[in-house]
Write a protein that holds these residues in place. Structure first.
Motif, PDB file in Angstrom:
ATOM      1  N   VAL A  32       0.557  -0.493  -0.328  1.00 44.85           N
ATOM      2  CA  VAL A  32      -0.087   0.137   0.067  1.00 44.85           C
ATOM      3  C   VAL A  32       0.890   1.117  -0.247  1.00 44.85           C
ATOM      4  O   VAL A  32       1.853   1.633   1.504  1.00 44.85           O
ATOM      5  CB  VAL A  32      -1.232   0.153   1.032  1.00 44.85           C
ATOM      6  CG1 VAL A  32      -2.138   0.927   1.344  1.00 44.85           C
ATOM      7  CG2 VAL A  32      -1.780  -1.127   1.011  1.00 44.85           C
ATOM      8  N   GLU A  33       0.503   2.030  -0.970  1.00 43.01           N
ATOM      9  CA  GLU A  33       1.330   3.312  -0.931  1.00 43.01           C
ATOM     10  C   GLU A  33       0.814   4.479  -1.558  1.00 43.01           C
ATOM     11  O   GLU A  33      -0.072   4.390  -1.542  1.00 43.01           O
ATOM     12  CB  GLU A  33       2.102   3.414  -2.309  1.00 43.01           C
ATOM     13  CG  GLU A  33       3.395   3.890  -3.045  1.00 43.01           C
ATOM     14  CD  GLU A  33       4.080   3.918  -3.435  1.00 43.01           C
ATOM     15  OE1 GLU A  33       3.464   4.224  -4.910  1.00 43.01           O
ATOM     16  OE2 GLU A  33       4.598   3.312  -3.996  1.00 43.01           O
ATOM     17  N   ILE A  34       0.889   5.685  -0.646  1.00 50.41           N
ATOM     18  CA  ILE A  34       0.270   6.473   0.317  1.00 50.41           C
ATOM     19  C   ILE A  34       0.519   7.940  -0.578  1.00 50.41           C
ATOM     20  O   ILE A  34       2.194   8.160   0.427  1.00 50.41           O
ATOM     21  CB  ILE A  34      -0.262   6.443   1.799  1.00 50.41           C
ATOM     22  CG1 ILE A  34      -1.300   5.018   2.303  1.00 50.41           C
ATOM     23  CG2 ILE A  34      -1.409   7.939   1.868  1.00 50.41           C
ATOM     24  CD1 ILE A  34      -1.075   4.834   3.422  1.00 50.41           C
ATOM     25  N   PHE A  35       0.421   8.480  -0.930  1.00 50.23           N
ATOM     26  CA  PHE A  35       0.881  10.383  -1.341  1.00 50.23           C
ATOM     27  C   PHE A  35      -0.019  10.858  -0.672  1.00 50.23           C
ATOM     28  O   PHE A  35      -1.444  11.381  -0.552  1.00 50.23           O
ATOM     29  CB  PHE A  35       0.841  10.287  -2.593  1.00 50.23           C
ATOM     30  CG  PHE A  35       1.977   9.549  -3.185  1.00 50.23           C
ATOM     31  CD1 PHE A  35       2.939  10.450  -3.211  1.00 50.23           C
ATOM     32  CD2 PHE A  35       1.430   7.904  -3.609  1.00 50.23           C
ATOM     33  CE1 PHE A  35       4.004   9.716  -3.888  1.00 50.23           C
ATOM     34  CE2 PHE A  35       2.553   7.919  -4.374  1.00 50.23           C
ATOM     35  CZ  PHE A  35       3.755   8.385  -4.493  1.00 50.23           C
ATOM     36  N   SER A  36       0.471  11.579   0.275  1.00 50.02           N
ATOM     37  CA  SER A  36      -0.103  12.772   1.606  1.00 50.02           C
ATOM     38  C   SER A  36       0.097  13.633   1.500  1.00 50.02           C
ATOM     39  O   SER A  36       2.216  14.190   1.690  1.00 50.02           O
ATOM     40  CB  SER A  36      -0.558  11.563   2.233  1.00 50.02           C
ATOM     41  OG  SER A  36      -0.964  12.731   3.431  1.00 50.02           O
ATOM     42  N   ASN A  37       0.096  15.133   2.319  1.00 52.28           N
ATOM     43  CA  ASN A  37       0.376  16.317   2.791  1.00 52.28           C
ATOM     44  C   ASN A  37       1.159  15.886   4.241  1.00 52.28           C
ATOM     45  O   ASN A  37       0.954  15.121   5.109  1.00 52.28           O
ATOM     46  CB  ASN A  37      -0.676  17.056   3.116  1.00 52.28           C
ATOM     47  CG  ASN A  37      -0.243  18.234   3.530  1.00 52.28           C
ATOM     48  OD1 ASN A  37       0.547  18.014   3.835  1.00 52.28           O
ATOM     49  ND2 ASN A  37      -0.848  19.727   3.050  1.00 52.28           N
ATOM     50  N   PRO A  38       2.312  16.403   3.940  1.00 54.07           N
ATOM     51  CA  PRO A  38       3.241  16.507   4.754  1.00 54.07           C
ATOM     52  C   PRO A  38       2.836  16.379   6.191  1.00 54.07           C
ATOM     53  O   PRO A  38       3.419  15.672   7.545  1.00 54.07           O
ATOM     54  CB  PRO A  38       4.620  16.821   4.614  1.00 54.07           C
ATOM     55  CG  PRO A  38       4.264  17.306   2.890  1.00 54.07           C
ATOM     56  CD  PRO A  38       3.000  17.617   3.065  1.00 54.07           C
ATOM     57  N   LYS A  39       2.079  17.339   6.377  1.00 52.61           N
ATOM     58  CA  LYS A  39       1.197  17.897   8.137  1.00 52.61           C
ATOM     59  C   LYS A  39      -0.007  16.743   8.254  1.00 52.61           C
ATOM     60  O   LYS A  39       0.034  16.289   9.365  1.00 52.61           O
ATOM     61  CB  LYS A  39       0.572  19.281   7.620  1.00 52.61           C
ATOM     62  CG  LYS A  39       1.003  19.865   7.202  1.00 52.61           C
ATOM     63  CD  LYS A  39       0.549  21.835   7.242  1.00 52.61           C
ATOM     64  CE  LYS A  39       0.441  23.142   6.551  1.00 52.61           C
ATOM     65  NZ  LYS A  39       0.162  23.949   6.777  1.00 52.61           N
ATOM     66  N   LYS A  40      -0.130  15.294   7.816  1.00 51.25           N
ATOM     67  CA  LYS A  40      -0.749  14.532   8.467  1.00 51.25           C
ATOM     68  C   LYS A  40       0.608  12.581   8.546  1.00 51.25           C
ATOM     69  O   LYS A  40      -0.412  12.252   8.722  1.00 51.25           O
ATOM     70  CB  LYS A  40      -1.584  13.659   6.805  1.00 51.25           C
ATOM     71  CG  LYS A  40      -2.327  14.633   6.106  1.00 51.25           C
ATOM     72  CD  LYS A  40      -4.008  15.264   7.318  1.00 51.25           C
ATOM     73  CE  LYS A  40      -5.390  16.221   7.033  1.00 51.25           C
ATOM     74  NZ  LYS A  40      -6.325  16.370   7.464  1.00 51.25           N
ATOM     75  N   ILE A  41       1.531  13.678   8.490  1.00 50.71           N
ATOM     76  CA  ILE A  41       2.357  11.993   8.989  1.00 50.71           C
ATOM     77  C   ILE A  41       1.599  11.768  10.472  1.00 50.71           C
ATOM     78  O   ILE A  41       2.113  10.251  10.628  1.00 50.71           O
ATOM     79  CB  ILE A  41       3.534  12.467   8.962  1.00 50.71           C
ATOM     80  CG1 ILE A  41       4.338  11.546   9.176  1.00 50.71           C
ATOM     81  CG2 ILE A  41       3.772  13.922   9.823  1.00 50.71           C
ATOM     82  CD1 ILE A  41       4.320   9.987   8.082  1.00 50.71           C
ATOM     83  N   ASP A  42       2.171  12.731  11.288  1.00 54.33           N
ATOM     84  CA  ASP A  42       1.962  12.042  12.669  1.00 54.33           C
ATOM     85  C   ASP A  42       0.178  11.230  12.552  1.00 54.33           C
ATOM     86  O   ASP A  42       0.308  10.246  14.111  1.00 54.33           O
ATOM     87  CB  ASP A  42       1.705  12.917  13.739  1.00 54.33           C
ATOM     88  CG  ASP A  42       3.305  13.556  13.952  1.00 54.33           C
ATOM     89  OD1 ASP A  42       3.770  13.113  13.542  1.00 54.33           O
ATOM     90  OD2 ASP A  42       3.429  14.758  14.084  1.00 54.33           O
ATOM     91  N   ALA A  43      -0.829  11.868  12.351  1.00 54.91           N
ATOM     92  CA  ALA A  43      -2.481  11.566  12.147  1.00 54.91           C
ATOM     93  C   ALA A  43      -2.187  10.530  11.823  1.00 54.91           C
ATOM     94  O   ALA A  43      -2.465   9.145  11.839  1.00 54.91           O
ATOM     95  CB  ALA A  43      -3.132  12.421  11.238  1.00 54.91           C
ATOM     96  N   LEU A  44      -1.403  10.022  10.369  1.00 52.58           N
ATOM     97  CA  LEU A  44      -0.872   8.583  10.031  1.00 52.58           C
ATOM     98  C   LEU A  44      -0.390   7.545  10.934  1.00 52.58           C
ATOM     99  O   LEU A  44      -1.360   6.302  10.445  1.00 52.58           O
ATOM    100  CB  LEU A  44      -0.538   8.904   8.408  1.00 52.58           C
ATOM    101  CG  LEU A  44      -1.404   9.338   7.194  1.00 52.58           C
ATOM    102  CD1 LEU A  44      -0.872  10.470   6.334  1.00 52.58           C
ATOM    103  CD2 LEU A  44      -2.905   8.750   7.236  1.00 52.58           C
ATOM    104  N   LYS A  45       0.378   7.406  10.596  1.00 49.05           N
ATOM    105  CA  LYS A  45       1.778   6.974  12.183  1.00 49.05           C
ATOM    106  C   LYS A  45       0.136   6.048  13.066  1.00 49.05           C
ATOM    107  O   LYS A  45       0.300   4.736  13.424  1.00 49.05           O
ATOM    108  CB  LYS A  45       2.742   7.586  12.661  1.00 49.05           C
ATOM    109  CG  LYS A  45       3.780   7.825  11.718  1.00 49.05           C
ATOM    110  CD  LYS A  45       4.098   8.764  11.983  1.00 49.05           C
ATOM    111  CE  LYS A  45       4.948   8.454  13.608  1.00 49.05           C
ATOM    112  NZ  LYS A  45       5.730  10.102  13.864  1.00 49.05           N
ATOM    113  N   GLU A  46      -0.228   6.949  13.724  1.00 46.23           N
ATOM    114  CA  GLU A  46      -1.114   6.530  14.469  1.00 46.23           C
ATOM    115  C   GLU A  46      -2.138   6.139  13.912  1.00 46.23           C
ATOM    116  O   GLU A  46      -2.551   4.339  14.850  1.00 46.23           O
ATOM    117  CB  GLU A  46      -2.285   8.024  15.386  1.00 46.23           C
ATOM    118  CG  GLU A  46      -2.289   8.149  16.585  1.00 46.23           C
ATOM    119  CD  GLU A  46      -1.600   6.665  17.734  1.00 46.23           C
ATOM    120  OE1 GLU A  46      -2.251   6.232  18.124  1.00 46.23           O
ATOM    121  OE2 GLU A  46      -0.406   7.304  17.684  1.00 46.23           O
TER     122      GLU A  46
END
Length: 576
Positions: free
Chosen positions: A453-467
């Protein structure tokens, strides 16, 4: 007999003006791209060090030596003459040295990201030794302009306009950066990499400007000096604050949003403009100079960038050249003693205008000759390949100016350790494998399908995505910074007055390979974090994975994706 108060005041001013070098370095670095940050810092360092020596050897005598025909000072190599007043010669010398360095460092911003370092060192020497001291003699050294009554208290023309005009000549001769202008003539924005650094630089410059203008009284003794010092510093701050406010409003109206970088430039433009007349105008005059300088700056930058097609990455021409000239002329309008608005007629305005024109012509002609000679000999501009790769690596063998950046500007983050205990307890995990390996799936797959699974996102979302991923049992991911744009046309934005559409944006790519955790669970978790219903939410790509091989144990397929610390330790020991 020296005055201790005068000497300490001038030396304090010199120290503050020296600190302006740090401010210029931060502004220029922040308003340019990261791949040239080290080069910018090096240039700001060397123009001061080279200029300090050149001004001591030659420049100071040319500027302040005994007047010869109102044009040049008598050469005084190594400053062996006596220039004592109420302060010692060396106190005056260091104060004037840091002023000289300011004129030289302005040029680097307008010519940033494409100038050879060797060429920069040469023309910085010439500016410090010849160009700046000669016009400075006309204004401050007893030359012909000073005899006409030309008023430039702290250097709107003598320092800033000289630097701005030299930057304009250099930027014109160099040509624009690659990609700045399209073949059809369209102007493309090339944003700087750190507005934070740019803002820090502006605050440093604003702070140090109190020494630049305040120290120019050269005296702190007596009521007249104290009144002058107070008025100078108050007017300096008022003009800068006013220019900042008005610049913000202009950009807000013109571009739909207040432009950060232009507003920062507005503060500097106000400081430059008030420098000529900060001792001669009232607070009301300083306020009006601040307002006018904001308009000069915004529309000047737009004309230079979009009409004249002169690529000035940091706004040096508008801030120092145009605002320096405007502030000098406006001194003839608002000066309490002899100004046009105070019954002095047009004579002072005309003298101010004459001084601006003549100094601009001298600077433009002399620096153009210098640039032409450099261009014909060692070359003025780096090659296209060097420019594209960045001056840090090609001019200084510097992979990056930022210690935490890997050479290829990518970083991989493995969050396995932080969640190791949770992964073992839940016995579910993913694994961050950045490469897909084709091999026989063998018996390790156990019938489980493996999916990347490969996700492209805004860098600001990294913490929320990790959680979110951790909650569903995925603790192994690879994160890579990326730059790109989607198919949807984004909302138009402005950078320094230039419209940006479908611009390349910074983003992140998150990769994970899953087997136990259902793909739909992963997709739903990611969508719950990223979804807003607007363009730019990101994308999710799903790929089949034929096989995964854990190098340390030789395990393949499903087994290679599981994390059991004790089992892996035993397996590694057995292999050893």
């Amino acid at each position: 007999m020296f005055s201790s108060f005068d000497t300490i005041w001038v030396l304090l001013g010199a120290i503050l003006v020296f600190f302006m070098q740090a401010g210029f370095a931060m502004v220029e670095t922040g308003f340019t791209r990261a791949k040239n940050a080290g080069n910018i810092i090096m240039k700001n360092l060397m123009d001061f060090t080279l200029g300090s020596v050149a001004f001591w050897v030659v420049g100071f005598g040319v500027m302040f030596g005994t007047d010869i025909g109102g044009v040049i000072g008598r050469f005084d190599f190594f400053v062996r003459g006596n220039y004592d007043t109420t302060i010692h010669t060396y106190a005056f010398l260091i104060f004037q040295t840091v002023f000289c360095a300011t004129a030289a460092t302005i040029v680097s911003g307008g010519m940033a990201e494409r100038t050879k370092f060797s060429a920069y060192c040469i023309y910085s020497l010439v500016i410090s030794a010849v160009i700046y001291p000669i016009s400075g003699h006309w204004i401050w050294g007893g030359g012909w302009l000073s005899k006409l009554g030309f008023h430039d208290f702290a250097g709107s023309t003598a320092v800033h306009m000289v630097g701005g005009v030299a930057a304009m000549a250099g930027a014109y001769l160099l040509g624009p950066r690659i990609g700045k202008y399209s073949p059809d003539g369209k102007t493309n924005a090339i944003p700087g990499h750190s507005l934070t650094l740019g803002a820090l630089g502006v605050f440093i410059l604003w702070f140090a400007w109190f020494g630049f203008n305040g120290g120019s009284t050269l005296s702190a003794t007596g009521d007249d000096s104290l009144v002058s010092m107070s008025g100078v510093i108050f007017n300096t701050n008022l003009a800068a604050a006013t220019a900042t406010n008005v610049t913000m409003l202009i950009t807000w109206i013109r571009y739909g949003k207040p432009d950060v970088s232009m507003t920062l430039n507005g503060a500097l433009g106000g400081l430059v403009a008030i420098t000529a007349g900060c001792d001669a105008v009232s607070p009301a005059g300083a306020f009006l100079i601040g307002i006018i300088s904001a308009f000069v700056l915004v529309f000047g930058v737009e004309i230079i960038d979009q009409k004249l097609k002169i690529d000035d990455p940091v706004g040096a021409i508008g801030v120092h050249g145009l605002c320096g000239a405007a502030g000098t002329i406006l001194t003839g309008v608002f000066a309490l003693d002899g100004g046009l608005f105070y019954g002095g007629g047009a004579s002072m305005v005309l003298v101010q205008l004459l001084g601006v024109v003549v100094v601009a012509l001298w600077t433009a002609v002399s620096i153009t000759v210098v640039f032409a000679l450099i261009k014909a000999s060692i070359g003025l501009r780096v090659s296209p390949d060097e420019e594209m790769e960045g001056l840090d690596i090609r001019e200084h063998a510097l992979e990056s100016s930022y210690a935490d950046f890997m050479p290829l500007s990518t970083e991989s983050f493995n969050f396995m350790k932080a969640r190791r205990a949770e992964a073992v307890d839940s016995k579910t995990s993913g694994s961050g494998a950045p490469l897909t390996v084709s091999a026989s799936s063998g018996g390790g797959s156990r019938g489980h399908k493996m999916t990347k699974v490969e996700i492209f996102s805004n860098p600001k979302k990294i913490d929320a995505l990790k959680e979110a991923l951790n909650k569903i049992g995925i603790t192994g991911i690879t994160v890579t910074p990326v730059t790109g744009c989607g198919a949807q046309k984004s909302k138009a934005e402005f950078y320094r007055g230039v419209k940006m559409e479908k611009t390349m944006r910074e983003g992140i790519r998150i990769e994970t390979v899953v087997s136990k955790v259902p793909v739909k669970t992963v997709v739903d978790a990611v969508k719950s974090v990223l979804y807003t219903g607007n363009p730019g939410d990101g994308k999710i790509f799903v790929y089949d994975v034929e096989n995964v091989i854990r190098v340390s144990t030789g395990e393949e397929g499903f087994d290679a994706l599981q994390y059991d610390y004790d089992r892996l330790k035993d397996s590694a020991a057995a292999t050893a």
